[in-house]
Design a protein around this motif. Structure first.
Motif, PDB file in Angstrom:
ATOM      1  N   PHE A 109       8.865  -2.048  -3.560  1.00 40.72           N
ATOM      2  CA  PHE A 109       8.987  -2.612  -4.901  1.00 40.72           C
ATOM      3  C   PHE A 109       9.995  -1.855  -5.769  1.00 40.72           C
ATOM      4  N   PHE A 110      10.361  -0.664  -5.373  1.00 42.32           N
ATOM      5  CA  PHE A 110      11.350   0.096  -6.125  1.00 42.32           C
ATOM      6  C   PHE A 110      12.724  -0.537  -5.931  1.00 42.32           C
ATOM      7  N   PRO A 111      13.620  -0.353  -6.908  1.00 45.15           N
ATOM      8  CA  PRO A 111      14.972  -0.898  -6.721  1.00 45.15           C
ATOM      9  C   PRO A 111      15.620  -0.306  -5.470  1.00 45.15           C
ATOM     10  N   GLU A 112      16.139  -1.170  -4.628  1.00 39.71           N
ATOM     11  CA  GLU A 112      16.757  -0.815  -3.359  1.00 39.71           C
ATOM     12  C   GLU A 112      15.796  -0.055  -2.445  1.00 39.71           C
ATOM     13  N   ALA A 113      14.502  -0.253  -2.617  1.00 36.17           N
ATOM     14  CA  ALA A 113      13.443   0.405  -1.826  1.00 36.17           C
ATOM     15  C   ALA A 113      13.645   1.915  -1.792  1.00 36.17           C
ATOM     16  N   ILE A 161       5.120  -0.166 -18.897  1.00 36.71           N
ATOM     17  CA  ILE A 161       5.117  -1.635 -18.886  1.00 36.71           C
ATOM     18  C   ILE A 161       6.180  -2.151 -17.919  1.00 36.71           C
ATOM     19  N   ASP A 162       7.358  -1.538 -17.948  1.00 34.55           N
ATOM     20  CA  ASP A 162       8.428  -1.974 -17.042  1.00 34.55           C
ATOM     21  C   ASP A 162       8.038  -1.779 -15.578  1.00 34.55           C
ATOM     22  N   TYR A 163       7.502  -0.609 -15.254  1.00 38.05           N
ATOM     23  CA  TYR A 163       7.079  -0.362 -13.874  1.00 38.05           C
ATOM     24  C   TYR A 163       5.870  -1.225 -13.502  1.00 38.05           C
ATOM     25  N   GLY A 164       5.004  -1.489 -14.462  1.00 40.37           N
ATOM     26  CA  GLY A 164       3.857  -2.355 -14.191  1.00 40.37           C
ATOM     27  C   GLY A 164       4.283  -3.762 -13.820  1.00 40.37           C
ATOM     28  N   THR A 165       5.291  -4.288 -14.514  1.00 42.69           N
ATOM     29  CA  THR A 165       5.791  -5.616 -14.152  1.00 42.69           C
ATOM     30  C   THR A 165       6.546  -5.578 -12.827  1.00 42.69           C
ATOM     31  N   LEU A 166       7.157  -4.438 -12.523  1.00 47.44           N
ATOM     32  CA  LEU A 166       7.846  -4.293 -11.243  1.00 47.44           C
ATOM     33  C   LEU A 166       6.848  -4.328 -10.077  1.00 47.44           C
ATOM     34  N   PHE A 167       5.671  -3.733 -10.290  1.00 45.19           N
ATOM     35  CA  PHE A 167       4.654  -3.667  -9.248  1.00 45.19           C
ATOM     36  C   PHE A 167       3.652  -4.816  -9.313  1.00 45.19           C
ATOM     37  N   ALA A 168       3.850  -5.771 -10.192  1.00 42.20           N
ATOM     38  CA  ALA A 168       2.905  -6.883 -10.346  1.00 42.20           C
ATOM     39  C   ALA A 168       3.027  -7.827  -9.149  1.00 42.20           C
ATOM     40  N   ASP A 169       2.174  -7.610  -8.186  1.00 52.54           N
ATOM     41  CA  ASP A 169       2.140  -8.426  -6.982  1.00 52.54           C
ATOM     42  C   ASP A 169       0.672  -8.661  -6.643  1.00 52.54           C
ATOM     43  N   GLY A 170       0.337  -9.880  -6.315  1.00 54.48           N
ATOM     44  CA  GLY A 170      -1.058 -10.222  -6.051  1.00 54.48           C
ATOM     45  C   GLY A 170      -1.659  -9.438  -4.897  1.00 54.48           C
ATOM     46  N   THR A 171      -0.900  -9.257  -3.857  1.00 58.39           N
ATOM     47  CA  THR A 171      -1.396  -8.516  -2.702  1.00 58.39           C
ATOM     48  C   THR A 171      -1.632  -7.052  -3.044  1.00 58.39           C
ATOM     49  N   LEU A 172      -0.723  -6.466  -3.803  1.00 61.35           N
ATOM     50  CA  LEU A 172      -0.868  -5.066  -4.190  1.00 61.35           C
ATOM     51  C   LEU A 172      -2.069  -4.867  -5.113  1.00 61.35           C
ATOM     52  N   ILE A 173      -2.255  -5.774  -6.060  1.00 60.18           N
ATOM     53  CA  ILE A 173      -3.396  -5.678  -6.973  1.00 60.18           C
ATOM     54  C   ILE A 173      -4.699  -5.845  -6.211  1.00 60.18           C
ATOM     55  N   ALA A 174      -4.746  -6.795  -5.287  1.00 57.99           N
ATOM     56  CA  ALA A 174      -5.956  -6.992  -4.484  1.00 57.99           C
ATOM     57  C   ALA A 174      -6.223  -5.769  -3.610  1.00 57.99           C
TER      58      ALA A 174
END
Length: 147
Positions: free
Chosen positions: A27-31, A113-126
């Motif tokens: 999820f990080f820019p350019e992994a 907030i910026d990093y939270g939106t970057l990591f906002a993924d359903g699989t990751l949250i689950a």
């Protein structure tokens, strides 16, 4: 006081933190995750497992669900805070804050907030929520067997 519940919680949540940190690298820019990312999130998991989950081990499996959810969210919040704080320090060393200390403090939360939106993924949250519950159940198992 060291107990089997605290020890098992610390070890299990440290491993869970390591796993979560590994999952977030794409999820990080350019992994390209920071070099401190895996050890810091594992250490956060260790502290959360010892202080939050391990201290509540032995109360039963139903309360462990709530404790596991709390631990998962606490690991995610603290990891986001550590990442944002590191970014704020980096920005401060580059003289990007002209208005003083408060601008830097506020920027930590904007970075979160910026990093939270970057990591906002359903699989990751689950994974954070379900993994926290499973880790709490394992901690509860050891907390009940070896008081």
């Amino acid at each position: 006081m060291p107990t089997a519940g605290r020890l098992s919680g610390a070890v299990i949540f440290a491993l869970f933190g390591w796993y979560l940190a590994g999952l977030t690298i794409p999820f990080f820019p350019e992994a390209n995750a920071p070099t401190f990312w895996l050890p810091v999130v594992s250490f956060i998991g260790l502290v959360v497992g010892w202080r939050i989950c391990g201290s509540r081990a032995g109360q039963g499996y139903n309360p462990a669900i709530g404790v596991g959810l709390t631990c998962g969210v606490a690991i995610a919040f603290c990891a986001l805070f550590a990442l944002s704080f590191n970014q704020m320090i980096s920005n401060a060393l580059r003289n990007r804050y002209n208005d003083g200390t408060m601008e830097a403090v506020i920027d930590v939360f904007n970075q979160m907030i910026d990093y939270g939106t970057l990591f906002a993924d359903g699989t990751l949250i689950a994974t954070v929520l379900i993994g926290g519950i499973v880790c709490a159940w394992i901690t509860e198992f050891f907390g009940q067997r070896f008081p």
